[in-house]
Write an enzyme that holds these catalytic residues in place. Sequence first.
Site, PDB file in Angstrom:
ATOM      1  N   MET A 130       0.841  -1.198   0.000  1.00 23.86           N
ATOM      2  CA  MET A 130       0.000   0.000   0.000  1.00 23.86           C
ATOM      3  C   MET A 130       0.881   1.255   0.000  1.00 23.86           C
ATOM      4  SD  MET A 130      -3.481  -0.950   1.983  1.00 23.86           S
ATOM      5  CE  MET A 130      -2.964  -0.586   3.642  1.00 23.86           C
ATOM      6  N   LEU A 146       6.670   3.203   1.672  1.00 22.17           N
ATOM      7  CA  LEU A 146       7.596   2.071   1.823  1.00 22.17           C
ATOM      8  C   LEU A 146       8.595   2.273   2.957  1.00 22.17           C
ATOM      9  CD1 LEU A 146       8.301   1.421  -1.970  1.00 22.17           C
ATOM     10  CD2 LEU A 146       6.527   0.414  -0.504  1.00 22.17           C
ATOM     11  N   HIS A 157       9.260  -3.379   3.512  1.00 21.76           N
ATOM     12  CA  HIS A 157       8.950  -3.539   2.087  1.00 21.76           C
ATOM     13  C   HIS A 157      10.221  -3.780   1.274  1.00 21.76           C
ATOM     14  CE1 HIS A 157       5.491  -0.819   3.384  1.00 21.76           C
ATOM     15  NE2 HIS A 157       4.857  -1.882   2.902  1.00 21.76           N
ATOM     16  N   GLN A 160     -10.273  -2.963   1.865  1.00 27.06           N
ATOM     17  CA  GLN A 160      -9.802  -3.612   3.076  1.00 27.06           C
ATOM     18  C   GLN A 160      -9.826  -2.705   4.298  1.00 27.06           C
ATOM     19  OE1 GLN A 160      -5.863  -4.315   1.134  1.00 27.06           O
ATOM     20  NE2 GLN A 160      -5.009  -3.991   3.160  1.00 27.06           N
ATOM     21  N   GLY A 182       5.117  -9.929   3.931  1.00 28.31           N
ATOM     22  CA  GLY A 182       5.863  -9.831   5.184  1.00 28.31           C
ATOM     23  C   GLY A 182       5.233 -10.668   6.290  1.00 28.31           C
ATOM     24  N   LYS A 214       5.214  -9.807   9.284  1.00 31.62           N
ATOM     25  CA  LYS A 214       4.583  -8.897  10.256  1.00 31.62           C
ATOM     26  C   LYS A 214       3.071  -9.071  10.234  1.00 31.62           C
ATOM     27  CE  LYS A 214       3.576  -4.576  10.116  1.00 31.62           C
ATOM     28  NZ  LYS A 214       2.251  -3.979   9.869  1.00 31.62           N
ATOM     29  N   MET A 218       8.597  -2.710  11.761  1.00 34.57           N
ATOM     30  CA  MET A 218       8.399  -1.639  10.780  1.00 34.57           C
ATOM     31  C   MET A 218       6.957  -1.685  10.281  1.00 34.57           C
ATOM     32  SD  MET A 218      11.459  -0.156   9.734  1.00 34.57           S
ATOM     33  CE  MET A 218      13.154  -0.437  10.282  1.00 34.57           C
ATOM     34  N   SER A 278       3.942   1.135   8.181  1.00 33.65           N
ATOM     35  CA  SER A 278       3.599   2.480   7.717  1.00 33.65           C
ATOM     36  C   SER A 278       2.807   3.218   8.783  1.00 33.65           C
ATOM     37  CB  SER A 278       2.769   2.396   6.425  1.00 33.65           C
ATOM     38  OG  SER A 278       3.454   1.616   5.473  1.00 33.65           O
TER      39      SER A 278
END
Lengths: 281, 281
Positions: A30, A33, A37, A61, A147, A149, A184, A186
Amino acid sequence: MEIIREISILRARIKEARSQGKLVGFVPTMGCLHKGHLALLDKARAENGLTILSIFVNPLQFGIGEDYEEYPRHLESDAVQVKKAGGHIIFAPTVKEMYPQGHATYVDVERLTAVLCGASRPHHFRGVTTVVAKLFNIVNPDQAYFGQKDAQQALVIQRMVRDLNMNVLVHIIPTVREADGLAMSSRNSYLSPAERSAASILYKSLSQASEEIQGGQRDAAVIQAFIVEKISLELLANIDYVAVVDTEEIRPVKEISGRTLIALAVRFGKTRLIDNIIVEV
Amino acid sequence: MEIIREISILRARIKEARSQGKLVGFVPTMGCLHKGHLALLDKARAENGLTILSIFVNPLQFGIGEDYEEYPRHLESDAVQVKKAGGHIIFAPTVKEMYPQGHATYVDVERLTAVLCGASRPHHFRGVTTVVAKLFNIVNPDQAYFGQKDAQQALVIQRMVRDLNMNVLVHIIPTVREADGLAMSSRNSYLSPAERSAASILYKSLSQASEEIQGGQRDAAVIQAFIVEKISLELLANIDYVAVVDTEEIRPVKEISGRTLIALAVRFGKTRLIDNIIVEV
């Protein structure tokens, strides 16, 4: 490095690369970065002749009242990073290009999406699987990179690929962390300095739980309570869930054995952060 | 002509044909082949270098109490027909091959599936779109062929392909009919002689409605009532629906203009038959 906004143009570029025998690697994002990413991009670059990174803030989403409008959008600085990292194409379609009028089709992974993040974000994963199915059909990648995450997302996408016989190899890449362990994301940019400092409790509590398990603790309820207690000491933290689950059906386990996911979601002010570890005993 | 039961073997065959530059044509069926299916196969044969017909009675598209168990299965005589018609591969997977344990993913086309057949068969189209998405991902055809007899299915699949950016050209082939106009269907074999004879009223009423429209009638309610009245004269017929709808969103129209679908479902005893015509005025 080229930024492409139209599906038909992207398809033509990919066809050309394929005719030259290149493998196609794909990193759906999305945007906004960060190093997480870039770790996906590096892997894609190393394993494919053509590397495509998509940047699309997918309205499907986000729930009502969630951060679709505020979600950070920085295409220019993203493009600098992708170029520097050796990515070949950024695919950055408009919402209209992805969802023209009359859109009616959704991909749903049941069961696995009803728990954890799915419990507090009811249509979130339907939005994720629908857009990823579309992107996979547009890009037709040999390999795609996600990822760790977003652990539940990773499991849901792997299940979709398996269930719908999609012809793509999905790689899940380890979470990249800040110096203090914060994953990490965003969304970290939403945090106030005090919240940012407090948020390091997430990975600290997961790491300490991992040590407890290495030390012999196998009772999932004890581990869960251990993490809840650690996080609760942090006054700015507001727990959404802490869960100890299997990595197939994402069901709560009683005893930790084999491959086990320990996942959590915690709010700091308005910002909801997630993190997880996988333990194997 | 080869019968293949395993996805991996089918994929290897298709890969080989593609490396020879062949186009792949695909006809998904539930078997018990009749002239309607053979018309699809002929078209696929004419337009592609490799023609694959799948035979899979898909449990997901049958509701509780529907005819999944009784649905006719005649792989041997089907194979004779496919061979004679010049088809190259029958893909006839087991239920376990298509839905291994843990299957959780479904493709849903909303709105278009809530009406007509979808109203009396609530999960039917979800089963259809899920299995067709799977089959498309397995076969990866250049072109796929469906019958106009299943008009709503055709519109739903076209919408799925568009919405999910599937890279396949969908062809809808005109309905093949018996001498008295009855649309070819595997379910015609369920009819008693009296029911079989009575069933010719379906196409008769549609044809007469078409003549009314050619003659200037544009009121959808009048046309609908006209068909209902004709069919009701047949004592063995039990109407499920008669609908006059647009061919995009399958919404009832008031006035017949442009491309309009007139579709019906009628029970004869336990057997539910469907038929339709498209008029363009």
